[in-house]
Design an enzyme around this catalytic site. Structure first.
Site, short mmCIF file in Angstrom:
data_model
loop_
_atom_site.label_atom_id
_atom_site.label_comp_id
_atom_site.label_asym_id
_atom_site.label_seq_id
_atom_site.Cartn_x
_atom_site.Cartn_y
_atom_site.Cartn_z
N GLY A 114 0.80 -1.22 0.00
CA GLY A 114 0.00 0.00 0.00
C GLY A 114 0.83 1.27 0.00
CD GLN B 201 -6.95 -0.53 7.39
OE1 GLN B 201 -7.63 -1.43 7.86
NE2 GLN B 201 -5.63 -0.48 7.54
CB SER C 265 -1.82 -3.19 1.41
OG SER C 265 -0.71 -3.87 1.95
CB THR D 99 12.30 -9.30 -11.60
OG1 THR D 99 13.38 -9.06 -12.49
CG2 THR D 99 11.75 -10.70 -11.81
CB CYS E 26 2.80 3.26 9.63
SG CYS E 26 2.41 2.04 8.36
#
Length: 368
Positions: free
Chosen positions: A69, A176, A196, A234, A318
């Protein structure tokens, strides 16, 4: 253990692991390689892309796989702003995830004009607030689909329509809401969206960025031109397959979770006199209940609960370890000393009513 921190991360689902395993073992090829091993990986990657696109009501060419995310938010905010021809004015809400706020701050250091939209006591962006902020040189609006700390769901369809009427691309951080709410980009009216994987049963390190094909995007990562030139490097084929599988498995009725959430909120507010619900009472994520407890320490509540086998959090993972009060709660008007008493309980469809009752009992005993 009772785990009530699913807004931070979720366990990887068995079906996701099983879908990923072939591309972590026998089908290990680089999808850019032009031989049988690489082409097998490429087919799996493109099928995953098509599956994600179908879940979002998008075209496969509009889906970029990212590392999560945070990268998706950065790529959308910076990439659209730098590529867009309209101007150098960007609008974000005051309660965004740091990935959005810090991306906007970075643009500000480059000379962009950044407008931070105020929110009300429920963390909602009011449509009139956005309308008043839009300018002829606005090049992007970003408002999250739902808040990671207090669970408030924004009026994205209304806000996106206001931006569209002025010809401004609209990005939403849907990290979320993936797995809970309808993410059809056409119905929402958004031109960019971030997701995410580890919030809905896929592994950490995989995300999705949707950008409408008509919206220019300057890539953040330059190199071999993978992902249609939007994100070189990649690709992580196994994780992309896991992401697509998790999205496919994530649907289902929210009714039971909403009923459990509301019963839990009612019990906490009744049994814990110091508790105040944060976020909108009705327009909130099904598995989200967040409170402040005036006169207490949020960290001490978390530690006491963990000693009793209950895992929760004070807000965004976070920001864990920070002494600063939540920027979300202070933007909602809570004083710093109250914001620092916040505790967030987030759960999924596997959580039971009995578990939430046990947590409510422990909270009440801590405040007896």
């Amino acid at each position: 253990m009772i785990y009530l921190d699913e807004a931070a991360t979720t366990p990887v689902k068995r079906e996701v692991l099983e879908a990923m395993w072939p591309f972590l073992s026998a089908d290990f090829g680089n999808p850019s390689s032009h031989h049988e091993v690489g082409e097998s990986a490429s087919r799996a990657l493109e099928q995953a892309r098509a599956d994600v696109a179908s879940a979002l009501g998008a075209r496969a060419s509009e889906i970029t796989f990212t590392s999560g995310g945070t990268e998706s938010d950065n790529a959308a905010i910076k990439g659209i702003a730098v590529a867009a021809p309209r101007g150098r004015h960007v609008i974000v809400s005051a309660v965004e995830h740091p990935a959005v706020l810090e991306s906007a701050a970075f643009l500000g250091r480059l000379g962009y004009d950044i407008t931070i939209l105020a929110v009300d006591r429920d963390a909602m962006v009011q449509p009139a607030t956005l309308e008043a902020a839009l300018r002829d040189d606005t090049t992007l609006v970003s408002v999250q689909h739902a808040n990671n700390e207090v669970g408030t769901i924004q009026q994205i369809e209304t806000l996106a329509r206001i931006a569209a009427d002025r010809g401004v691309p609209f990005h939403t951080d849907a990290v979320q809401t993936a797995g809970w709410l309808d993410l059809d980009v056409g119905r929402l009216g958004v031109q960019a969206m971030s997701i995410s994987g580890h919030k809905l049963g896929a592994p950490k390190g995989i995300g999705v960025l949707y950008v409408n094909r008509r919206v220019p995007l300057e890539p953040l990562i330059h190199g071999g031109g993978q992902e249609g030139g939007r994100r070189s490097g990649t690709e992580n084929v196994g994780a992309a397959v896991g992401m697509a599988t998790a999205l496919r498995l994530a649907g289902g009725s929210n009714d039971q979770v909403v009923a459990m959430r509301d019963a839990f909120i009612d019990r906490v507010l009744t049994d814990v006199p110091a508790a105040v619900l944060t976020g909108h009472r009705g327009h909130r994520l099904p598995g989200s209940a967040s409170f402040v407890f005036a006169g207490t320490s949020g960290e001490s509540i978390l530690l006491d609960l963990e000693r009793r086998g209950i895992v929760s959090s004070s807000g965004s993972a976070c920001a864990a370890g920070s002494d600063e009060p939540s920027h979300v709660l202070t933007a909602m008007g809570y004083p710093a000393e109250i914001a620092q008493t916040a505790v967030r309980f987030t759960f999924g469809r596997a959580t039971t009513a009995e578990q939430l009752d046990a947590v409510a009992d422990e909270l009440a005993s801590l405040h007896a």
